[in-house]
Design an enzyme around this catalytic site. Structure first.
Site, PDB file in Angstrom:
ATOM      1  CE  LYS A   1      -4.519   0.771   2.150  1.00 18.06           C
ATOM      2  NZ  LYS A   1      -5.082   0.801   3.569  1.00 18.06           N
TER       3      LYS A   1
HETATM    4  O1  G3P Z   1      -9.344   1.843   4.355  1.00 20.84           O
HETATM    5  C1  G3P Z   1      -9.010   3.075   4.919  1.00 20.84           C
HETATM    6  C2  G3P Z   1      -9.457   3.158   6.067  1.00 20.84           C
HETATM    7  O2  G3P Z   1      -8.934   2.396   7.135  1.00 20.84           O
HETATM    8  C3  G3P Z   1      -9.537   4.428   6.613  1.00 20.84           C
HETATM    9  O3  G3P Z   1     -10.836   4.675   7.277  1.00 20.84           O
HETATM   10  O4  G3P Z   1     -12.530   5.293   8.882  1.00 20.84           O
HETATM   11  O5  G3P Z   1     -10.095   6.194   9.226  1.00 20.84           O
HETATM   12  O6  G3P Z   1     -11.296   7.046   7.345  1.00 20.84           O
HETATM   13  P1  G3P Z   1     -11.346   5.816   8.355  1.00 20.84           P
END
Ligand code: G3P
Length: 216
Positions: free
Chosen positions: A84
């Site tokens: 990633k």
């Molecule tokens: O896949 C990306 C994710 O982990 C981010 O999620 O909820 O932190 O915006 P969030």
């Protein structure tokens, strides 16, 4: 649409894997830190004993030379690792080199069609538009997913669109309708997808009706 689990929690991964609905895992440094695990390699290798599908593991270097070296190292952690790479000039340079070496990549922190397009042009295996974080700032995250899918289809770009930063079950439905190839979702959202009040009522009624006839 495939479903990946977006977590570094081993218990959640084990439980979701048992259901048979998970095709892969995505992690990021925040998710690994949340589990109080300081050794990312150990976490990714543990996950790879549970899940056969792609496992995204993120690099932390920011400069191109260091990022490329780190990405090559991460790619050796397990045969199913997808490296990633955060969106940036260094990230594009890294993906461009890794794709020529046959190393799978996931362009992360993608917030615009231009970023996604550049990722696909340099050969990213996945691009990950962050739906929830765009919604957080009053931009329509799912509209971006739809636009990326449309443009990739139009130009037959082989990069998969992975809807990320998914916050609730409706996001998953919308990602499927928008044509995302993958939605990577938290465990809590997976559990919410399973539930429906009419299913619970139906099971209770079937059980009660069956028990009533056993007593008569
Ligand atoms: O896949 C990306 C994710 O982990 C981010 O999620 O909820 O932190 O915006 P969030």
């Amino acid at each position: 649409m495939r479903i990946f689990l977006d977590t570094a929690n081993i218990d959640e991964i084990r439980q979701a894997a048992r259901l048979g609905v998970i095709s892969g895992i995505t992690t990021n440094p925040s998710l690994v830190a949340k589990e109080k695990r300081a050794d990312m390699k150990a976490v990714i290798q543990e996950i790879s004993t549970i899940v056969d599908g792609p496992i995204s593991a993120e690099v932390l270097s920011l400069e191109p030379k260091a990022m490329i070296e780190e990405a090559r190292e991460v790619s050796l952690w397990s045969p199913n690792v997808v490296v990633k790479i955060p969106m940036s000039a260094s990230g594009l340079e890294t993906i461009s080199i890794l794709s020529k070496e046959g190393i799978k990549t996931n362009l992360t922190l993608c917030f615009s069609l231009n970023q996604a397009l550049l990722g696909a042009i340099v050969g990213a295996t996945y691009v990950s538009p962050f739906v929830g974080r765009l919604d957080d700032i009053s931009h329509d995250g799912m509209q971006l997913v739809g636009e990326i899918v449309k443009v990739f289809d139009r130009y037959k770009l082989p990069t998969y669109v992975c809807a990320a930063s998914i916050r609730h079950p409706l996001h998953v439905i919308e990602a499927a309708k928008a044509g995302a190839h993958v939605a990577t979702i938290p465990y809590s959202v997976l559990m919410q997808m399973i539930k429906h009040p009419l299913t619970d009522i139906g099971i209770s009624r079937f059980t009660e009706d069956w028990q009533s006839i056993q007593k008569s």
